[in-house]
Design an enzyme around this catalytic site. Sequence first.
Site, PDB file in Angstrom:
ATOM      1  N   ASP A 155       1.815  -3.665  -4.076  1.00  0.00           N
ATOM      2  CA  ASP A 155       2.351  -5.026  -4.058  1.00  0.00           C
ATOM      3  C   ASP A 155       2.434  -5.625  -5.456  1.00  0.00           C
ATOM      4  OD1 ASP A 155      -0.392  -5.194  -4.327  1.00  0.00           O
ATOM      5  OD2 ASP A 155      -0.583  -7.043  -3.179  1.00  0.00           O
ATOM      6  N   SER A 164      -1.282  -3.743  -0.154  1.00  0.00           N
ATOM      7  CA  SER A 164      -1.527  -3.417  -1.559  1.00  0.00           C
ATOM      8  C   SER A 164      -1.508  -1.915  -1.825  1.00  0.00           C
ATOM      9  CB  SER A 164      -2.849  -4.053  -1.997  1.00  0.00           C
ATOM     10  OG  SER A 164      -3.048  -3.935  -3.381  1.00  0.00           O
ATOM     11  N   ASN A 173      -9.674  -1.775 -11.894  1.00  0.00           N
ATOM     12  CA  ASN A 173      -8.492  -1.276 -11.205  1.00  0.00           C
ATOM     13  C   ASN A 173      -7.195  -1.942 -11.630  1.00  0.00           C
ATOM     14  OD1 ASN A 173      -8.408  -3.787  -9.862  1.00  0.00           O
ATOM     15  ND2 ASN A 173      -9.557  -3.033  -8.115  1.00  0.00           N
ATOM     16  N   ARG A 177     -20.691   1.043  -3.451  1.00  0.00           N
ATOM     17  CA  ARG A 177     -20.436  -0.142  -2.633  1.00  0.00           C
ATOM     18  C   ARG A 177     -19.442   0.214  -1.549  1.00  0.00           C
ATOM     19  NH1 ARG A 177     -15.568  -2.737  -3.052  1.00  0.00           N
ATOM     20  NH2 ARG A 177     -14.250  -2.212  -4.848  1.00  0.00           N
ATOM     21  N   PRO A 178     -19.534  -0.435  -0.377  1.00  0.00           N
ATOM     22  CA  PRO A 178     -18.538  -0.211   0.661  1.00  0.00           C
ATOM     23  C   PRO A 178     -17.218  -0.856   0.285  1.00  0.00           C
ATOM     24  CG  PRO A 178     -20.064  -1.937   1.330  1.00  0.00           C
ATOM     25  CD  PRO A 178     -20.590  -1.382   0.038  1.00  0.00           C
ATOM     26  N   GLY A 184     -13.872  -2.953   0.698  1.00  0.00           N
ATOM     27  CA  GLY A 184     -13.567  -4.135   1.485  1.00  0.00           C
ATOM     28  C   GLY A 184     -12.381  -3.953   2.408  1.00  0.00           C
ATOM     29  N   THR A 185     -11.720  -2.796   2.350  1.00  0.00           N
ATOM     30  CA  THR A 185     -10.471  -2.630   3.097  1.00  0.00           C
ATOM     31  C   THR A 185     -10.407  -1.391   3.971  1.00  0.00           C
ATOM     32  OG1 THR A 185      -9.475  -1.465   1.220  1.00  0.00           O
ATOM     33  CG2 THR A 185      -9.178  -3.860   1.315  1.00  0.00           C
TER      34      THR A 185
END
Length: 501
Positions: free
Chosen positions: A278, A64, A372, A455-456, A458-459
């Site tokens: 993507d 992505s 986003n 927040r952390p 996710g990727t």
Amino acid sequence: MDLDAVTKHSASHAKPDGLILQYGTAGFRTKADRLDHVMFRMGLLAVLRSKQTKSTIGVMVTASHNPEDDNGVKLVDPLGEMLAPSWEEHATRLANAEEQDLARALVAISEEAAVNLHQDAFVVIARDTRPSSEKLSESVIDGVTVLGGQFHDYGLLTTPQLHYMVCCRNTGGRYGEATIDGYFHKLSTAFAELSKQAFCSGGDQRTLKVDCANGIGALKLREMKQYLPQGLSVQLFNDGTSGKLNHFCGADFVKSHQKPPEGLEMKANERCCSFDGDADRIIYYYCDADGHFHLIDGDKIAMLISSFLKELLLEIGESLTVGVVQTAYANGSSTRYLEEVMKVPVYCTKTGVKHLHHKAQEFDLGVYFEANGHGTVLFSKAAETKIRQLAKELEDKKGKAAKMLENVIDLFNQVADREVISTTDAERQVVKPPGLQEAINDLVRKYKLSRAFVRPSGTEDVVRVYAEADSQENADSLAYEVSLAVFQQAGGVGERPQPGF
């Protein structure tokens, strides 16, 4: 299930010792050279999932919006949905199994998920334009075939196109034809019907500049141009002929930096938009006559769509339920406008399309967009029927846009380990490390109409910081101070956050 053959083939896709990966919101993502074993094993898992659901399953090779050197993989469930949460756990277990434990992991997953191993399996595969994607796709195919699964390799597709193909194949063609031509025809026909009143008769033509992030979106949009209405001129920028994927371009860059991408020159009031790598995100933007940049991100797209739908339903006297689903990181002004002015119910979920999608399914008309640019509108069967019946009544309907507060900043901090931070309350409150949430609360109290969350990712090993306040200056200041707190308390690495970013 020929476990000996699996073990033999797996040796050609050996897992690096000690490497641990987590199947997150966007599947697996990391450096491309660390993913060969993951791709092979996701081919195995796709076969098991196909057997269990008696359906076609999709495998998309992409990372992505990540840099070009990264890659990733995500599985697509039967109706074009994200992989079921219980199977995310299976994916993580299978990807992290050491070589000597791989066969046992496959057996355990098959038994726990009650997979009929005699059932046929079919998997469809696609990839983005990253240099590593073709070879990694071949590793997926190796995993599919060693378990006796059948497959179709679509080659280069956007992520939404693969989701479409999976849904079409599992609905007997009722959703559409599972071909590129079928995809283009379905979307362009709907777009032409929706927008026909936006294009004036005669020689007047609308122009849209599209930043394609040097990714697959450029290839597929160029193919689709012949299907679009003649009143629309689409100009492609960052089309992959030069420049690196997502480098100073794309939806994530524009959203994070609040400015146009490199390679796209904007004039006053020109319509522009950006995909990500993507092409499953889209955000719009323009510059006004004074040169000020205006971003129409996912929050504003959701507001415009839901406001239009709500006004339409009120005008025609229909009682279909409309709901908007957001995350904690949605612009607070959009939430207030929807709830207080448009009287549209707004619901908050954890970050990630899978969470928003699930909640949006509860409504006749469910609208969800992350800031986003990930998002869509879901129609129930009843809503779809009524919307089709009312299509001709829309011809004189003109959309309205509410003036939105734009005093928001969204940035990220690099950390050694993103798992040092955990959150609760739809990611609006930090649970650990201790003291960080209290520090954020103290900083928020200094500013009017302010909010801040962290927040952390996710990727990747970054922590995302979101801040909004009563002015851009205050939003910038709050974001800087929260970023500094994260850096100090959550193991920040690299350069310390600086005022002005």
